[in-house]
Design an enzyme around this catalytic site. Structure first.
Site, mmCIF file in Angstrom:
data_model
loop_
_atom_site.group_PDB
_atom_site.id
_atom_site.type_symbol
_atom_site.label_atom_id
_atom_site.label_comp_id
_atom_site.label_asym_id
_atom_site.label_seq_id
_atom_site.Cartn_x
_atom_site.Cartn_y
_atom_site.Cartn_z
ATOM 1 N N ASN A 159 126.493 -20.112 37.324
ATOM 2 C CA ASN A 159 125.995 -19.175 38.340
ATOM 3 C C ASN A 159 126.874 -17.946 38.573
ATOM 4 O O ASN A 159 126.369 -16.915 39.006
ATOM 5 C CB ASN A 159 125.709 -19.917 39.650
ATOM 6 C CG ASN A 159 126.940 -20.521 40.265
ATOM 7 O OD1 ASN A 159 127.928 -20.791 39.578
ATOM 8 N ND2 ASN A 159 126.892 -20.745 41.557
ATOM 9 N N TYR A 160 128.175 -18.076 38.325
ATOM 10 C CA TYR A 160 129.061 -16.900 38.343
ATOM 11 C C TYR A 160 129.818 -16.963 37.024
ATOM 12 O O TYR A 160 131.001 -17.333 36.996
ATOM 13 C CB TYR A 160 130.038 -16.956 39.511
ATOM 14 C CG TYR A 160 129.478 -16.545 40.844
ATOM 15 C CD1 TYR A 160 129.747 -15.279 41.367
ATOM 16 C CD2 TYR A 160 128.694 -17.407 41.594
ATOM 17 C CE1 TYR A 160 129.250 -14.899 42.606
ATOM 18 C CE2 TYR A 160 128.190 -17.035 42.830
ATOM 19 C CZ TYR A 160 128.468 -15.785 43.332
ATOM 20 O OH TYR A 160 127.981 -15.406 44.559
ATOM 21 N N LYS B 110 136.035 -23.222 28.373
ATOM 22 C CA LYS B 110 134.722 -23.752 27.992
ATOM 23 C C LYS B 110 133.714 -23.236 29.019
ATOM 24 O O LYS B 110 133.608 -23.748 30.135
ATOM 25 C CB LYS B 110 134.792 -25.290 27.978
ATOM 26 C CG LYS B 110 133.488 -26.042 28.255
ATOM 27 C CD LYS B 110 132.520 -26.012 27.093
ATOM 28 C CE LYS B 110 131.197 -26.675 27.461
ATOM 29 N NZ LYS B 110 130.203 -25.702 27.999
ATOM 30 N N GLU C 164 135.687 -28.114 41.838
ATOM 31 C CA GLU C 164 134.800 -27.463 42.817
ATOM 32 C C GLU C 164 133.408 -27.914 42.465
ATOM 33 O O GLU C 164 132.898 -27.537 41.407
ATOM 34 C CB GLU C 164 134.793 -25.964 42.652
ATOM 35 C CG GLU C 164 136.060 -25.250 42.886
ATOM 36 C CD GLU C 164 135.805 -23.752 42.767
ATOM 37 O OE1 GLU C 164 136.632 -23.031 43.264
ATOM 38 O OE2 GLU C 164 134.794 -23.343 42.185
ATOM 39 N N ARG D 249 123.932 -20.761 44.699
ATOM 40 C CA ARG D 249 125.363 -20.615 45.014
ATOM 41 C C ARG D 249 125.843 -21.941 45.580
ATOM 42 O O ARG D 249 125.131 -22.555 46.389
ATOM 43 C CB ARG D 249 125.585 -19.514 46.060
ATOM 44 C CG ARG D 249 125.212 -18.121 45.577
ATOM 45 C CD ARG D 249 125.104 -17.126 46.724
ATOM 46 N NE ARG D 249 126.277 -17.098 47.558
ATOM 47 C CZ ARG D 249 126.274 -17.390 48.854
ATOM 48 N NH1 ARG D 249 125.156 -17.754 49.473
ATOM 49 N NH2 ARG D 249 127.380 -17.336 49.556
ATOM 50 N N CYS D 250 127.027 -22.343 45.170
ATOM 51 C CA CYS D 250 127.535 -23.615 45.710
ATOM 52 C C CYS D 250 127.662 -23.507 47.211
ATOM 53 O O CYS D 250 127.495 -24.480 47.933
ATOM 54 C CB CYS D 250 128.879 -23.959 45.079
ATOM 55 S SG CYS D 250 130.152 -22.764 45.415
ATOM 56 N N THR D 251 127.965 -22.301 47.689
ATOM 57 C CA THR D 251 128.195 -22.102 49.119
ATOM 58 C C THR D 251 126.933 -21.719 49.880
ATOM 59 O O THR D 251 127.027 -21.334 51.042
ATOM 60 C CB THR D 251 129.232 -20.982 49.321
ATOM 61 O OG1 THR D 251 128.844 -19.895 48.486
ATOM 62 C CG2 THR D 251 130.632 -21.417 48.976
ATOM 63 N N ARG E 98 132.369 -18.041 49.748
ATOM 64 C CA ARG E 98 133.708 -18.258 49.193
ATOM 65 C C ARG E 98 134.689 -17.150 49.597
ATOM 66 O O ARG E 98 135.813 -17.416 49.979
ATOM 67 C CB ARG E 98 133.621 -18.280 47.678
ATOM 68 C CG ARG E 98 134.962 -18.283 46.974
ATOM 69 C CD ARG E 98 134.767 -17.989 45.508
ATOM 70 N NE ARG E 98 134.057 -19.074 44.895
ATOM 71 C CZ ARG E 98 134.641 -20.060 44.200
ATOM 72 N NH1 ARG E 98 135.927 -20.059 44.024
ATOM 73 N NH2 ARG E 98 133.927 -21.007 43.685
#
Ligand SMILES: NC(=O)C1=CN([C@@H]2O[C@H](COP(=O)(O)OP(=O)(O)OC[C@H]3O[C@@H](n4cnc5c(N)ncnc54)[C@H](OP(=O)(O)O)[C@@H]3O)[C@@H](O)[C@H]2O)C=CC1
Ligand SMILES: O=C(O)[C@H](O)COP(=O)(O)O
Length: 478
Positions: free
Chosen positions: A156-157, A179, A252, A285-287, A439
């Site tokens: 995603n980023y 990786k 994370e 987004r994880c956040t 983040r």
């Protein structure tokens, strides 16, 4: 014909001896935009051996000398900004504007990392401070690199989250095996092209591409990997933690960040923060805010404000800078649709959305969500937000903490005393008072607890995680 991207090993771009490559499909163009190498285990060995050898000399350079290479990396990244942004957009479906911001943020991240490392110093201790000790014993501590860092990043980023591992590793004298996520690997190749142009000594960073399901375990279990910095899903992270070789890990992972909305919150402000927190980049987004726990006395008003905001969100291609864009692939869209269907079957109220065109899911808001619904607990990584109505702060805190995740949480209230009573009770790495979960800024500590991870990132903390203390003791004699 789509370009065949090479992998990078000991300063050279190469095609894999496996002769195999992986097709990368754009999530919105729905066509192949390139192929990346599916490298073999022999080539993984070669990459790790090369990194191990190169690390020794790299660590001998001064921090300023290593910083000079990284400053040149920043220049090269910025010179390639539009090309890299185009690649991020095509590969992971992020809007062009956001993709440009990601490259700029990465440049800022690397610069700050160099500056932070340059200003980090060791400390000294005198023996006399401990009972029975004396002044003739002095300990000096400084930080030394760990060796070869394995940096594994998510889709995603693809540039920022990769650099957030690579830059802190390199500046302190580690070498890196990078990786990238397979869907994100073309953007990863381009950011490493910039590092190659910056003249990084050969072997200091080797880029390996291939499916995590094929080469992942081999990389993780390799005896010459000294530390793993991983960002990705919780299941993958837990698997890596189980099989790795008693080496430091920073993980994370996923999240289910709640926004707690008290009855005294500024609802207009809160609704804008929640919308941007939940729906930007289609919730990938994880956040992202992934559930709202709202006091029932203001729930109707909040829902109506959220609905209004959602109706103004633009939907479509990332090339036109729409907020809601197609999800990364059909499988992810099927998963999100499954969560919506489950909630509706169990009598959640559909406020808006539940419309789908292939992997494009329209922004969806579900009210009256209850704890027997999957959407109350599972991370969608898509544009669907559940509203859970609560009777009290206590119930909101209990539900917030009942999640297996613990990344961030938001508390919206005008009562600062209440905010500071609630925040310490929430099981999460960070609590945002009157703000969306996010983040940045990237020098803040970033922490996931429970199923959201282990260890701390954020520029200084990442540097610390990628080094260990070394003590040298002077014994003075006369
Ligand atoms: N807490 C945080 O900061 C963040 C968390 N995330 C989380 O990441 C998830 C989405 O990202 P996504 O890319 O789909 O996550 P995945 O867990 O599917 O993949 C992450 C990375 O792990 C690799 N991988 C897969 N299997 C293995 C293995 N056995 N050993 C080593 N590496 C492996 C993947 O490679 P390949 O692509 O080849 O499969 C990819 O590079 C979400 O759950 C999200 O919450 C995302 C961003 C930030
Ligand atoms: O991993 C993520 O999803 C990002 O690190 C979130 O970053 P942001 O909160 O700045 O979007």
């Amino acid at each position: 014909m789509a370009k065949n991207y090479q992998f990078y090993i000991n300063g050279e771009w190469r095609e894999s001896r496996s002769k195999e490559s992986i097709s990368i499909l754009s999530p919105y163009l729905h066509e192949e935009i390139g192929r990346v190498q599916a490298i073999s285990q022999d080539e993984v060995d070669e990459a790790i051996n090369g990194a191990k050898l190169a690390q020794k000399e790299w660590a001998q350079l001064s921090v300023r000398a290593r910083g000079a290479y990284l400053y040149r990396w920043v220049d090269e990244l910025l010179a390639m900004k539009n090309e890299i942004a185009q690649s991020i957009m095509e590969e992971v479906g992020k809007t062009f504007n956001d993709a440009v911001k990601e490259v700029d943020r990465t440049a800022d991240f690397i610069q700050y990392t160099i500056e932070e490392a340059t200003h980090m110093q060791g400390e000294s201790m005198w023996g006399e401070n401990f009972p029975g000790g004396n002044r003739s014993k002095i300990a000096m501590t400084n930080r030394v690199p760990l060796g070869v860092i394995l940096a594994i990043s998510p889709f995603n980023y693809p540039v920022n989250l990769s650099a957030a591992k690579i830059a802190p590793s390199l500046i302190v004298g580690n070498s890196v095996i990078f990786k990238p996520a397979t869907q994100g690997a073309i953007s990863g190749v381009k950011m490493i092209e910039a590092l190659h142009k910056a003249g990084l000594p050969k072997g200091v960073l080797n880029l390996v591409t291939g499916r995590g399901s094929v080469i992942g375990d081999y990389l993780v279990e390799h005896p010459d990997i000294d530390m793993i910095s991983f960002t990705g899903g919780t299941v993958t992270g837990q698997h890596i933690a189980k099989i790795s070789n008693m080496i430091p890990l920073v993980m994370e992972l996923g999240g289910k960040d709640p926004a707690i909305v008290r009855e005294d919150a500024d609802l207009v402000f809160a609704s804008k923060q929640i919308i941007s927190g939940a729906y930007s980049y289609s919730g990938q987004r994880c956040t992202a805010i992934k559930r709202v726990l709202v006091n029932e006395t203001v729930a109707d008003e909040l829902v109506s404000l959220l609905k209004e905001e959602i109706e103004s969100l633009t939907v479509g291609s990332p090339e036109e800078n729409n907020i809601i864009v197609p999800l990364i692939d059909d499988k992810s869209a099927d998963f999100v649709q499954g969560l919506i269907d489950d909630a509706l079957t169990k009598e959640a109220t559909l406020v808006v959305g539940n419309k789908r065109e292939g992997n494009l899911i329209y922004p969806t808001l579900l009210d009256n969500v209850t704890t027997n619904m999957r959407i109350a607990w599972e991370e969608p990584f898509g544009p669907v937000l559940p509203i859970i109505r609560v009777k009290s702060d206590k119930e909101a805190i209990t539900l917030a903490n009942a999640s297996k995740f613990g990344l961030q949480a938001s508390v919206f209230t005008k009562d600062i005393n209440k905010a500071f009573t609630i925040a310490p009770q929430i099981e999460a790495g960070s609590v945002q008072i009157n703000g969306r979960t996010e983040r940045g800024p990237d020098h803040f500590p970033f922490i996931g607890i429970k199923g959201s991870g282990m260890g701390t990132q954020g520029i200084r903390r990442s540097i610390e995680a990628m080094t260990r203390e070394k003590v040298t003791i002077i014994n003075i004699y006369e």
